[in-house]
Design an enzyme around this catalytic site. Structure first.
Site, short mmCIF file in Angstrom:
data_model
loop_
_atom_site.label_atom_id
_atom_site.label_comp_id
_atom_site.label_asym_id
_atom_site.label_seq_id
_atom_site.Cartn_x
_atom_site.Cartn_y
_atom_site.Cartn_z
N GLN A 88 15.77 41.78 -101.98
CA GLN A 88 15.89 41.54 -103.43
C GLN A 88 16.88 42.53 -104.05
OE1 GLN A 88 11.61 42.07 -104.16
NE2 GLN A 88 11.47 39.92 -104.75
N HIS A 106 20.19 50.50 -93.40
CA HIS A 106 21.21 49.48 -93.21
C HIS A 106 21.57 49.40 -91.73
CE1 HIS A 106 24.37 46.74 -94.47
NE2 HIS A 106 25.19 47.36 -93.62
N ASP A 142 26.09 48.90 -100.48
CA ASP A 142 26.04 49.72 -99.27
C ASP A 142 27.11 50.81 -99.27
OD1 ASP A 142 24.11 47.86 -98.48
OD2 ASP A 142 25.56 46.64 -97.38
N ALA A 577 17.06 49.18 -51.48
CA ALA A 577 18.16 50.02 -51.01
C ALA A 577 19.46 49.23 -51.10
CB ALA A 577 17.91 50.47 -49.58
N SER A 629 14.52 60.09 -49.53
CA SER A 629 14.74 61.47 -49.10
C SER A 629 14.16 62.46 -50.10
CB SER A 629 16.24 61.73 -48.94
OG SER A 629 16.87 61.78 -50.20
N CYS A 685 9.67 57.04 -41.40
CA CYS A 685 9.39 58.28 -42.15
C CYS A 685 8.35 59.15 -41.47
CB CYS A 685 8.95 57.94 -43.57
SG CYS A 685 7.54 56.83 -43.68
N GLU A 764 15.02 66.65 -40.71
CA GLU A 764 14.60 65.31 -40.31
C GLU A 764 15.74 64.60 -39.58
OE1 GLU A 764 12.22 61.58 -42.38
OE2 GLU A 764 13.61 62.73 -43.61
#
Length: 862
Positions: A88, A106, A142, A577, A629, A685, A764
């Protein structure tokens, strides 16, 4: 502060609620009048709280403020006006009246895109950056001084709805509250808007949203998405005005097959394909349209343009007729302005709005929980008869949208293997942004397939029967899945069939039983004066869970995490992966065919640095499960903490010790010892990273290992067996110097005389490498110290006939899993996970559910 909220909509409602939560006093809410007997959400919320609500149809008359309205406003005594969403014209007498003036939200980065259609024009202009501004009201449009701005990236396929929901709404609410805090603290800036770069565009309405075809494909795409959903970009097709929705740019659709569709003014005819309507710009480039809407309001999938009127009505059963009357009552409760709901009653022509669509979908779900209805379905069936027909077809399973899969086919293993290669998002296979791809290499022969990559997700939920159907489908396709697993990861086919695929099916069958068994625990405490009753309730996380899995068991790792996640009632975005995405994409196809609701399972192939990192960083992902990992696990844990302290479970690296005493069953110890290392080519693993063999048995053990041949199930060659390559030397940090290759595969290798300080004894291996050390006769505690002298703690094992010694060792080994006189024997009902830098959290078993649940304790005193 005393605040007057002037505005409307759900956005205004949320700003109102947050300002109240922040301790401010809302002295009045000024919103629009009720429409068709329904109050605006802002007004309805305030009325519930007993706050004064004013519903002025207008504030001005013939350009002048209405005195009675202004006086009613002034009487509330506001110190600040907050305008979160106001359609309005508010007089300056009202704007300037409070002590602190007025602030307005805005949805653009002012001074760019001043005016009521700022979001539309942000997209129409193809802006790469968007955002919102909170500014001080002045008498311009604005143009007031800027208090606060926040910006976001604009994605290539954003629409008004997506950018609003993703950023402008949630961040806008927070921005309004932050602005009020700055005002209350006396720290709110007033930054004058620059005129340089200022733009003002007209309000987008239906009559000015017609598509100009004499533009590039990107400009047409921006116009369509900038008007989607309101007011809707349209053009003349076959003498009718047709509105276009769901535009996406296409990099390469030149080979698409379909039926030509003449469009007046277009550089060339469109093409109705299985994926939608392919359109062309004057630059020869392409865009794809998902949905079309006709003048009468009926919406169809663009792919069905030439078949829109071909469906016939289905005859309803008595049960379905009863359901129809229940839904008719729902329509009547929503469409309060119609006298009765007839078969021909149109939902939208009877006054329904977007909020009513949400309500209708939820009401239908209450009456048929297994009917998976989307908001879009309502737009596709606007009359009551069409809506009921659509619902009944879905209930019968007849109206399931055909799953369109662009397969890559390969004739291998005496079968034709069909492999999806696109992303799986919101229940359908789609191309990546810009149709980007990457190479996926078959390690058995070096051949290359191409896979799509992207970063998007959505969510919903699942049930027990769908799990069972999925497990059945996986079983029906087990040979195909095992073949894909073999050509994607290099797994031996027989091993893939039994373990990779077999255990995946077992996992889904196991967790299907948990779907309806999430329980409430009750505890009663009786004290001298009071009794207390406490109950503990576990609930699903309710938001998207991210899952990142490794390449050594592509399907099985998916199953271990996905089955628990979905059984607990969550939805997921899974990143396979980068090098092994194919079984995950085939799995996605099977979930769709099993009847999983759209958006429950989403598969996003791609690199960890892009897709995986975005999942870790995303604030809407509340749980992340990772297997990989230790190095990457640490990075993920850090990202999860910084983003939103999201729940995380990590299954990381291992250097699992296997202790072999001289009193063991030697034949079994040798056989299982080799399996503990060479199983799945050593890409395991929990592989035994170091064997400790009692001194008196050491030489015999090594000789037996070298003489034996590695079973074909353990190595990635096309031979039935492979000879172990024995290397008895001290090992330096040149860890690859003594290893040899056969194509893409390591040859099975044994290292002896390994000392505890050597690199190969610490790091590992993740390959078919057996590392053997000897320990002194009877030195149980000594070998335990050596076995535990690692930062890893995933698995371990012991071989001995002495039960007391076996239990003593198992108690003291610092690992999440201990095998006694066996190895690699995991079970879907037994929890799996590690200690120390092997991570935390569990896969499999009941404990895996806890990773995807949240626990709440409630205590009542009586």
């Amino acid at each position: 502060m005393k605040i007057a909220v002037i505005g409307q909509s759900l956005f205004g409602q949320e700003v109102y609620k947050e300002l109240k939560n922040d301790g401010h006093t809302i002295v009045g809410v000024f919103t629009i009048p009720d429409k068709d007997g329904k109050a605006d959400p802002l007004g309805a919320e305030a009325e519930k709280d007993g706050v004064r609500v004013f519903k002025f149809p207008r504030w001005r008359l013939k350009g002048k403020a209405i005195d009675e309205v202004v006086e009613l406003y002034k009487a509330v005594g506001a110190e600040l006006n907050v305008l979160p969403f106001c359609s309005q014209f508010i007089p300056m007498e009202v704007m300037d009246h409070p002590q602190h003036g007025s602030i307005i939200y805005h949805p653009s980065l002012l001074p760019r895109h001043r005016g009521a259609s700022a979001i539309n024009w942000t997209l129409i202009h193809g802006d790469k950056t968007g955002g919102f501004t909170v500014f001080w009201a002045d008498d311009g449009l604005d143009t007031g001084p800027i208090l606060l701005q926040k910006e976001c990236d604009v994605e290539p396929d954003d629409t008004v709805s997506t950018i609003y929901k993703r950023f402008l709404f949630p961040e806008g609410v927070r921005g309004m509250v932050e602005a009020v805090r700055l005002i209350a603290a006396g720290k709110a800036p007033r930054i004058r808007q620059p005129e340089e770069g200022a733009t003002y565009e007209c309000i987008q309405k239906k009559d000015n949203a017609k598509i100009d075809w004499n533009q590039s494909a990107e400009a047409i795409h921006n116009w369509i998405r900038g008007n989607d959903k309101v007011p809707g970009a349209w053009a003349e097709v076959d003498g009718k005005n047709v509105t276009f929705y769901g535009s996406a740019l296409v990099d390469d659709g030149s080979t698409a097959k379909g039926q030509p569709l003449e469009i007046p003014g277009a550089s060339r005819p469109g093409l109705v394909t299985k994926n939608g309507l392919l359109l062309f710009g004057n630059d020869g480039k392409m865009l794809l349209i998902k949905n079309l809407q006709f003048e009468d309001g009926k919406m169809i999938a663009a792919a069905q343009y030439f078949n829109a009127d071909s469906s016939t009505s289905v005859e309803l059963t008595e049960e379905e007729k009863n359901f129809s009357e229940q839904i008719r009552a729902v329509w009547k409760s929503i469409l309060t302005n119609v006298e009765s709901v007839e078969d021909s009653t149109d939902f939208f022509k009877s006054g329904a709005a977007s909020m009513d669509v949400v309500r209708l979908v939820e009401e239908v779900k209450l009456r048929a929980s297994h009917l998976q209805l989307q908001n879009e379905d309502v737009y596709m069936a606007t009359t009551f008869q069409e809506f009921i027909q659509m619902c009944v077809r879905k209930l019968r399973g007849e109206d399931a949208e055909e799953l369109v899969v662009d397969y890559v086919e390969m004739n291998i293993n005496n079968m034709t293997v069909q492999m999806p290669h696109q992303l799986f998002i919101d229940g359908e296979f789609v191309d990546a942004e810009g149709a980007k791809t990457y190479k996926s290499i078959n390690p058995t022969n070096g051949q290359v397939q191409r896979v799509r990559v992207r970063n998007v997700w959505v969510c919903v939920c699942v049930c027990v029967c769908v799990y069972t159907r999925l497990a059945d489908l996986m079983e029906q396709h087990q040979e195909e899945l095992a073949t894909i697993e073999a050509i994607d990861s290099g797994a031996v086919y027989t091993l893939a069939l039994k373990t990779h695929v077999g255990m995946s099916i077992q996992t889904f069958r196991y967790f299907a039983g948990w779907c309806d068994k999430i329980q409430v625990c009750v505890c009663v405490f009786v004290q001298f004066q009071h009794s207390k009753l406490s109950f503990v309730r576990q609930k699903c996380l309710s938001l998207v869970c991210g899952i990142v899995i490794p390449w050594n068991y592509p399907l099985m790792m998916l199953a271990w995490k996905t089955a628990a996640c979905l059984a607990a009632g969550n939805t997921l975005v899974l990143k396979p992966a980068q090098v092994t995405p194919l079984t995950a994409l085939k799995f996605a196809e099977l979930t769709a065919r099993a009847g999983f609701p759209r958006g429950v399972v989403n598969i996003l192939p791609g690199s960890g640095s892009l897709v995986g990192q975005r999942l870790s960083d995303h604030p809407d992902v509340r749980k992340l499960g990772f297997t990989g990992s230790t190095e990457i696990g640490k990075q993920i844990m850090k990202s999860c903490a910084i983003s939103n302290v999201k729940k995380v479970s990590l299954e990381l690296g291992g250097k699992s010790p296997l202790i072999i005493f001289s009193d063991c069953d030697l034949d079994k110890a040798v056989r299982m010892g080799m399996s503990s290392v060479f199983f799945n080519k050593g890409e395991n693993c929990i592989a035994a990273g170091r064997l400790f063999v009692e001194e008196s048995l050491h030489d015999t053990f090594v000789q037996r290992v070298v003489r034996l041949r590695v079973p074909s199930s353990c190595v990635g060659e096309n031979k039935s067996t492979a000879q172990v390559r024995s290397v008895c030397v001290c090992v330096s940090k040149e860890k690859s110097a003594l290893l040899s290759f056969s194509g893409f595969f390591f040859e099975p290798t044994v290292f002896t005389d390994v000392q505890d300080h050597m690199y190969i004894a610490v790091e590992e291996s993740f390959g078919p490498v057996m590392i053997i050390s000897k320990f002194k006769e009877g030195d149980v505690d000594g070998v335990l110290r050596r076995a535990n002298a690692t930062e890893y703690g995933l698995a371990s094992g012991v071989f001995t006939r002495d039960l007391s010694r076996a239990l003593y060792v198992s108690e003291r080994l610092q690992a999440g899993t201990v095998f006694i006189n066996t190895y690699n024997k995991t079970d879907v009902a037994c929890p799996f996970g590690g200690f120390k830098q092997s991570g935390f959290g569990k896969d499999l078993g009941q404990e895996a559910l806890n990773e995807y649940l949240k626990t709440k304790a409630v205590t009542i005193e009586y």
